[in-house]
Design an enzyme around this catalytic site. Sequence first.
Site, PDB file in Angstrom:
ATOM      1  N   TYR A 130      12.184  89.568   2.050  1.00  0.00           N
ATOM      2  CA  TYR A 130      11.826  89.650   3.473  1.00  0.00           C
ATOM      3  C   TYR A 130      12.788  90.594   4.181  1.00  0.00           C
ATOM      4  CZ  TYR A 130      10.044  88.783   8.021  1.00  0.00           C
ATOM      5  OH  TYR A 130       9.449  88.992   9.234  1.00  0.00           O
ATOM      6  N   GLN A 191       3.682  84.336   8.351  1.00  0.00           N
ATOM      7  CA  GLN A 191       2.488  84.676   7.558  1.00  0.00           C
ATOM      8  C   GLN A 191       2.868  85.474   6.315  1.00  0.00           C
ATOM      9  OE1 GLN A 191       3.038  85.350  10.704  1.00  0.00           O
ATOM     10  NE2 GLN A 191       2.663  87.472  11.261  1.00  0.00           N
ATOM     11  N   GLN A 259      26.732  91.299  17.167  1.00  0.00           N
ATOM     12  CA  GLN A 259      25.793  90.287  16.662  1.00  0.00           C
ATOM     13  C   GLN A 259      24.879  89.780  17.753  1.00  0.00           C
ATOM     14  OE1 GLN A 259      25.625  89.962  13.124  1.00  0.00           O
ATOM     15  NE2 GLN A 259      26.781  91.759  13.762  1.00  0.00           N
ATOM     16  N   ASP A 361      27.940  94.749   7.532  1.00  0.00           N
ATOM     17  CA  ASP A 361      26.489  94.856   7.698  1.00  0.00           C
ATOM     18  C   ASP A 361      25.927  96.038   6.916  1.00  0.00           C
ATOM     19  OD1 ASP A 361      26.258  92.667   9.308  1.00  0.00           O
ATOM     20  OD2 ASP A 361      26.111  93.771  11.188  1.00  0.00           O
ATOM     21  N   HIS A 420      12.024  57.384 -27.104  1.00  0.00           N
ATOM     22  CA  HIS A 420      13.243  58.204 -27.097  1.00  0.00           C
ATOM     23  C   HIS A 420      14.141  57.804 -28.263  1.00  0.00           C
ATOM     24  CE1 HIS A 420      11.992  58.969 -22.985  1.00  0.00           C
ATOM     25  NE2 HIS A 420      13.007  59.802 -22.786  1.00  0.00           N
TER      26      HIS A 420
HETATM   27  N1  LIG Z   1      21.550  85.913   8.682  1.00  0.00           N
HETATM   28  C1  LIG Z   1      21.366  87.118   8.189  1.00  0.00           C
HETATM   29  O1  LIG Z   1      21.781  87.392   7.080  1.00  0.00           O
HETATM   30  C2  LIG Z   1      20.633  88.162   8.998  1.00  0.00           C
HETATM   31  C3  LIG Z   1      20.599  89.513   8.595  1.00  0.00           C
HETATM   32  C4  LIG Z   1      19.855  90.429   9.352  1.00  0.00           C
HETATM   33  C5  LIG Z   1      19.156  89.982  10.468  1.00  0.00           C
HETATM   34  N2  LIG Z   1      19.218  88.678  10.811  1.00  0.00           N
HETATM   35  C6  LIG Z   1      18.442  88.117  11.898  1.00  0.00           C
HETATM   36  O2  LIG Z   1      17.092  88.405  11.580  1.00  0.00           O
HETATM   37  C7  LIG Z   1      16.356  88.334  12.781  1.00  0.00           C
HETATM   38  C8  LIG Z   1      15.398  89.487  12.857  1.00  0.00           C
HETATM   39  O3  LIG Z   1      14.463  89.133  13.845  1.00  0.00           O
HETATM   40  P1  LIG Z   1      13.337  90.087  14.301  1.00  0.00           P
HETATM   41  O4  LIG Z   1      12.581  89.343  15.353  1.00  0.00           O
HETATM   42  O5  LIG Z   1      13.901  91.411  14.622  1.00  0.00           O
HETATM   43  O6  LIG Z   1      12.405  90.322  13.030  1.00  0.00           O
HETATM   44  P2  LIG Z   1      11.638  89.325  12.051  1.00  0.00           P
HETATM   45  O7  LIG Z   1      10.949  90.211  11.084  1.00  0.00           O
HETATM   46  O8  LIG Z   1      12.511  88.273  11.529  1.00  0.00           O
HETATM   47  O9  LIG Z   1      10.546  88.611  12.962  1.00  0.00           O
HETATM   48  C9  LIG Z   1       9.419  89.276  13.438  1.00  0.00           C
HETATM   49  C10 LIG Z   1       8.191  88.429  13.176  1.00  0.00           C
HETATM   50  O10 LIG Z   1       8.351  87.152  13.809  1.00  0.00           O
HETATM   51  C11 LIG Z   1       7.074  86.628  14.074  1.00  0.00           C
HETATM   52  N3  LIG Z   1       7.046  86.070  15.423  1.00  0.00           N
HETATM   53  C12 LIG Z   1       7.624  86.559  16.535  1.00  0.00           C
HETATM   54  N4  LIG Z   1       7.311  85.790  17.604  1.00  0.00           N
HETATM   55  C13 LIG Z   1       6.508  84.795  17.146  1.00  0.00           C
HETATM   56  C14 LIG Z   1       5.867  83.680  17.762  1.00  0.00           C
HETATM   57  N5  LIG Z   1       5.981  83.434  19.076  1.00  0.00           N
HETATM   58  N6  LIG Z   1       5.131  82.874  16.984  1.00  0.00           N
HETATM   59  C15 LIG Z   1       5.010  83.096  15.648  1.00  0.00           C
HETATM   60  N7  LIG Z   1       5.597  84.150  15.027  1.00  0.00           N
HETATM   61  C16 LIG Z   1       6.337  84.978  15.763  1.00  0.00           C
HETATM   62  C17 LIG Z   1       6.079  87.748  13.974  1.00  0.00           C
HETATM   63  O11 LIG Z   1       5.241  87.506  12.906  1.00  0.00           O
HETATM   64  C18 LIG Z   1       6.909  88.996  13.722  1.00  0.00           C
HETATM   65  O12 LIG Z   1       6.311  89.827  12.752  1.00  0.00           O
HETATM   66  C19 LIG Z   1      17.357  88.289  13.929  1.00  0.00           C
HETATM   67  O13 LIG Z   1      17.445  86.956  14.362  1.00  0.00           O
HETATM   68  C20 LIG Z   1      18.649  88.703  13.256  1.00  0.00           C
HETATM   69  O14 LIG Z   1      19.750  88.145  13.916  1.00  0.00           O
HETATM   70  C21 LIG Z   1      19.917  87.777  10.093  1.00  0.00           C
HETATM   71  N1  LIG Z   2      24.464  91.271  11.043  1.00  0.00           N
HETATM   72  C1  LIG Z   2      23.237  91.049  10.301  1.00  0.00           C
HETATM   73  C2  LIG Z   2      23.384  89.737   9.549  1.00  0.00           C
HETATM   74  O1  LIG Z   2      23.502  88.688  10.405  1.00  0.00           O
HETATM   75  C3  LIG Z   2      22.939  92.153   9.326  1.00  0.00           C
HETATM   76  C4  LIG Z   2      22.681  93.497   9.919  1.00  0.00           C
HETATM   77  C5  LIG Z   2      21.853  94.466   9.456  1.00  0.00           C
HETATM   78  N2  LIG Z   2      21.976  95.522  10.269  1.00  0.00           N
HETATM   79  C6  LIG Z   2      22.848  95.245  11.165  1.00  0.00           C
HETATM   80  N3  LIG Z   2      23.282  94.008  10.975  1.00  0.00           N
HETATM   81 ZN   LIG Z   3      24.507  92.966  12.344  1.00  0.00          ZN
END
Ligand SMILES: NC(=O)c1ccc[n+]([C@@H]2O[C@H](COP(=O)([O-])OP(=O)(O)OC[C@H]3O[C@@H](n4cnc5c(N)ncnc54)[C@H](O)[C@@H]3O)[C@@H](O)[C@H]2O)c1
Ligand SMILES: N[C@H](CO)Cc1c[nH]c[nH+]1
Ligand SMILES: [Zn+2]
Length: 433
Positions: A130, A191, A259, A361, A420
Amino acid sequence: MPVFLDATSADFEVEFTKLLNAKREDSPDVDAVVADIIADVRARGDQAVIDLTAKFDRLTLTADTLRITDDEIAAAIAQVSTEDRTALELAAARIRAYHARQLPQDEQWTDEAGATLGWRWGAVSAAGLYVPGGLASYPSSVLMNAIPAKVAGVGRLAMVVPTPDGVLNPLVLLAAQISGVDEVYRIGGAQAVAALAYGTDTIAPVDKITGPGNAFVAAAKRRVFGKVGIDMIAGPSEILVVADGDNDPEWIALDLLSQAEHDESAQSLLITTDAAFGQAVADAVEKQLETLQRAHIAGPSWRDFGAIITVPDLATAAALTDRIAPEHLELCVGDPEALSKNISHAGAIFLGQWTPEAIGDYVGGPNHVLPTARSARFSSGLSVLDFMKRTTIARMTPEALRAIGPAAERLATSESLEAHGLSVTARLKKLND
Ligand SMILES: NC(=O)c1ccc[n+]([C@@H]2O[C@H](COP(=O)([O-])OP(=O)(O)OC[C@H]3O[C@@H](n4cnc5c(N)ncnc54)[C@H](O)[C@@H]3O)[C@@H](O)[C@H]2O)c1
Ligand SMILES: N[C@H](CO)Cc1c[nH]c[nH+]1
Ligand SMILES: [Zn+2]
């Protein structure tokens, strides 16, 4: 304004507990929406994925356009500048070198009873990666997912990435090519997770789903666990900076914002031994928010979930850090190594003021897919091991069976599992004939 807490004040425990329990991603509302989405994809397959992509990503697809074709990938990659390609290749090389060291060893030995025992490691057959794409685009997350999978020896890498309004980031596709991804689908959210777990006419199911995402993605991974493996809950980003007063407030403010700008549900915390420094950081954050491009995301995150905690000493800072179990921990203190030894629970630790979290990152080498929402208490960042599993091996000789078989017979009797016991008895009898 974030909350300001003082670890020496009478109401600290109450306020700190409130902070730990702040509702960021573990919401029943999100989970209910995700349950419906997964049920829909299981029932209607491709058509549900198509309808949900139209709804959430404003993109009209057909079963034929769910997958990004090789021609589209080649055309997009042709637009990437040399500078961007070079940076991505540097990141990929560093991430590959780091993860290659994680490959585990098989073991085999013969013990004193004559039994040959051991284990061997093997990769999962198919992994679903993902890559988030709702609020930002993440070429770096392609590398962080796919490179460890490839190092582990996974046969098939299927990647999903939402492309809101149909906008594709060429660097995401270049990262997929560089790191050996086999299939890329322009879908995201719950999905996409459901499609990878249960399969559709177009998307073959995988065995393990990894990667970060927003609260919907994190909830979907929780729900499909068991049907497939998952790496961990890697939800909205978090950073905890522990800093003494001997730091530049602007640097620390930017680290906190780095962040916060991911998501309104992200969380940025500062623990400091110097209250005046804490105030200077808060002021610097406000100043940066006046011009930061993503102030519309970072501002609400900082206001709703940010906190500045003043502590009397670094021992208190370490104890509070363990209770927070942050995804990222920066230690901006005189002796960060010494302080880090007193901390057990953090996804990734960044030592000293010259190590901004953003290096991790992108280009440091360790994985940036890390446990959030206090799950660093029991899980680790994504690694080669997440794409592997261990199979145990045992071989008895007649002598070994003679030595340890009678104990198995007794234990089988005690469990009233006659077959067994008899399976051992039959062999021992033959040996004694
Ligand atoms: N912990 C980690 O290692 C790490 C690393 C990178 C990013 N992140 C996090 O990943 C996340 C990325 O989020 P993003 O939104 O940019 O992308 P994402 O791809 O995670 O989410 C987008 C998807 O969320 C769904 N969505 C949005 N609103 C919705 C709703 N109301 N109902 C149902 N589905 C819905 C949609 O299908 C959309 O395609 C951020 O929270 C970021 O902090 C975490
Ligand atoms: N900080 C995110 C993990 O929580 C990862 C990321 C990707 N690009 C930038 N930041
Ligand atoms: Zn980051």
